[in-house]
Design an enzyme around this catalytic site. Sequence first.
Site, PDB file in Angstrom:
ATOM      1  N   LYS A 120       0.830  -1.218   0.000  1.00 23.41           N
ATOM      2  CA  LYS A 120       0.000   0.000   0.000  1.00 23.41           C
ATOM      3  C   LYS A 120       0.857   1.259   0.000  1.00 23.41           C
ATOM      4  CE  LYS A 120      -4.341  -1.834   0.706  1.00 23.41           C
ATOM      5  NZ  LYS A 120      -5.681  -1.893   1.220  1.00 23.41           N
ATOM      6  N   LYS A 202      -3.777 -10.092  -6.895  1.00 23.87           N
ATOM      7  CA  LYS A 202      -5.066 -10.510  -6.346  1.00 23.87           C
ATOM      8  C   LYS A 202      -6.172  -9.552  -6.815  1.00 23.87           C
ATOM      9  CE  LYS A 202      -5.783  -8.177  -1.966  1.00 23.87           C
ATOM     10  NZ  LYS A 202      -6.524  -8.185  -0.756  1.00 23.87           N
ATOM     11  N   LYS A 205     -10.765  -4.751  -4.350  1.00 17.79           N
ATOM     12  CA  LYS A 205     -11.876  -3.827  -4.580  1.00 17.79           C
ATOM     13  C   LYS A 205     -11.389  -2.421  -4.879  1.00 17.79           C
ATOM     14  CE  LYS A 205     -13.591  -4.421  -0.009  1.00 17.79           C
ATOM     15  NZ  LYS A 205     -12.430  -4.227   0.882  1.00 17.79           N
TER      16      LYS A 205
HETATM   17  P1  ATP Z   1      -8.581  -3.277  -0.633  1.00 17.40           P
HETATM   18  O1  ATP Z   1      -8.528  -3.357  -2.117  1.00 17.40           O
HETATM   19  O2  ATP Z   1      -9.200  -2.003  -0.106  1.00 17.40           O
HETATM   20  O3  ATP Z   1      -7.276  -3.608   0.039  1.00 17.40           O
HETATM   21  P2  ATP Z   1      -9.599  -5.909  -0.481  1.00 17.40           P
HETATM   22  O4  ATP Z   1     -10.450  -6.205  -1.648  1.00 17.40           O
HETATM   23  O5  ATP Z   1      -8.229  -6.479  -0.446  1.00 17.40           O
HETATM   24  O6  ATP Z   1      -9.600  -4.372  -0.178  1.00 17.40           O
HETATM   25  P3  ATP Z   1     -10.281  -6.361   2.311  1.00 17.40           P
HETATM   26  O7  ATP Z   1     -11.369  -5.550   2.911  1.00 17.40           O
HETATM   27  O8  ATP Z   1      -8.883  -5.981   2.631  1.00 17.40           O
HETATM   28  O9  ATP Z   1     -10.443  -6.459   0.738  1.00 17.40           O
HETATM   29  O10 ATP Z   1     -10.506  -7.888   2.686  1.00 17.40           O
HETATM   30  C1  ATP Z   1     -11.716  -8.472   3.083  1.00 17.40           C
HETATM   31  C2  ATP Z   1     -11.585  -9.963   3.092  1.00 17.40           C
HETATM   32  O11 ATP Z   1     -11.553 -10.456   1.751  1.00 17.40           O
HETATM   33  C3  ATP Z   1     -10.304 -10.474   3.750  1.00 17.40           C
HETATM   34  O12 ATP Z   1     -10.589 -11.638   4.491  1.00 17.40           O
HETATM   35  C4  ATP Z   1      -9.411 -10.809   2.594  1.00 17.40           C
HETATM   36  O13 ATP Z   1      -8.485 -11.808   2.914  1.00 17.40           O
HETATM   37  C5  ATP Z   1     -10.413 -11.279   1.567  1.00 17.40           C
HETATM   38  N1  ATP Z   1      -9.950 -11.070   0.203  1.00 17.40           N
HETATM   39  C6  ATP Z   1      -9.657  -9.883  -0.364  1.00 17.40           C
HETATM   40  N2  ATP Z   1      -9.298 -10.037  -1.647  1.00 17.40           N
HETATM   41  C7  ATP Z   1      -9.350 -11.375  -1.888  1.00 17.40           C
HETATM   42  C8  ATP Z   1      -9.087 -12.177  -3.033  1.00 17.40           C
HETATM   43  N3  ATP Z   1      -8.706 -11.641  -4.173  1.00 17.40           N
HETATM   44  N4  ATP Z   1      -9.255 -13.510  -2.935  1.00 17.40           N
HETATM   45  C9  ATP Z   1      -9.654 -14.069  -1.786  1.00 17.40           C
HETATM   46  N5  ATP Z   1      -9.928 -13.372  -0.660  1.00 17.40           N
HETATM   47  C10 ATP Z   1      -9.777 -12.043  -0.699  1.00 17.40           C
END
Ligand code: ATP
Length: 340
Positions: A120, A202, A205
């Site tokens: 980040k 990965k 969002k």
């Molecule tokens: P950001 O993009 O703001 O970092 P994010 O999409 O990574 O957000 P988080 O809110 O950080 O999402 O994570 C919420 C949950 O979703 C966590 O348990 C995380 O491990 C899971 N998660 C996030 N992205 C993935 C992915 N691509 N595949 C599987 N699990 C995921």
Amino acid sequence: MEPAKTEEPQKVIFSAIQPSGTITLGNYLGALKNWISLQDEYDCIYALADLHTITVRQDPAAFRRHTLEAYALLLACGIDPKKSLFFIQSHVPTHAQLAWVLDCYTQFGELQRMTQFKDKSAKHPDNINAGLFTYPPLMAADILLYQTDLVPVGVDQKQHLELTRNIAERFNGIYGPTFKLPDAYIPKNGAKIMSLQDPTKKMSKSDENANASIAVLDKPEDIMRKFRRAVTDSEACVRYAEGKDGVNNLMGIYSCVTGKTNAQTEAEFAGKGYGDFKAAVGEAVAEHLRPIRERYADYIRNRDYLEQCWGEGARKAYAISIRTLRKVMKKIGFVPPKPM
Ligand code: ATP
Ligand code: LTN
């Protein structure tokens, strides 16, 4: 006389998700789907980690909207406020309070090693703020306040979970047993859903490329279009193999929503091209998400119900978490406050 029943207390589950954007298929398959299925067997506590979200600058109106949408969406996914606690982190002040305390039991070097911090910081070089750095002790506070046994998360959060255990062990070592040591609960399937445009990254969002991720609320035609455009390879053979990141990712998604094994998928698409395969994955995902989208439309219109749910959730979460916080403060040597 009948022997007294010695019922084991139910295990406690805690997890949270940031309202940092539109919730994706990655969040759903990696975390939320598990959250739902755990509700019948465990004491589940779930939160929207909105305090974590401001570690990256947010537009106020969009932030508020994302939080409301995420709350309604999680209800639509199947979080049942009658079975589980479901609240908004910033509504429960014990989280920020314990986070400060844990900051003082976390080493600078430990935080510097966190890959999420490194990623980040690289992504937002103009805003490497102290909150981004101390994100993990706040997450540890979330978990440790509830004497959590298991934390269902995607694999990207494993390192934060290990740090949480280290902080808890360190504290317990100094002051005696205070925190339960939590374990990560990572799904075998779906633990890491990759971007549709760059399958080495990965699905996230906060990705700016809208074609890279599927939102749980995307319309079926958008889901179909994004899968049609998903990056694969030039082999034109549906098989799971090293180096075929794009196809492997699509097979993983297909398996999560249909329950089919990779061998079954390979057999189903033997002799067929990627076009057929991508269309089938798109259709299966759209069908899987359809009922969620329909329920969401009802919840998001019902603000009174949402408020009632998060009010009740926060009240109960506070009552549980204040007990741990008081214990912690007392052990450290703080003079207990008079009730306000
Ligand atoms: P950001 O993009 O703001 O970092 P994010 O999409 O990574 O957000 P988080 O809110 O950080 O999402 O994570 C919420 C949950 O979703 C966590 O348990 C995380 O491990 C899971 N998660 C996030 N992205 C993935 C992915 N691509 N595949 C599987 N699990 C995921
Ligand atoms: N950092 C987590 C969100 C989160 C979380 C938690 C997950 C905040 N607090 C406590 C599990 C337990 C993420 O998923 N990025």
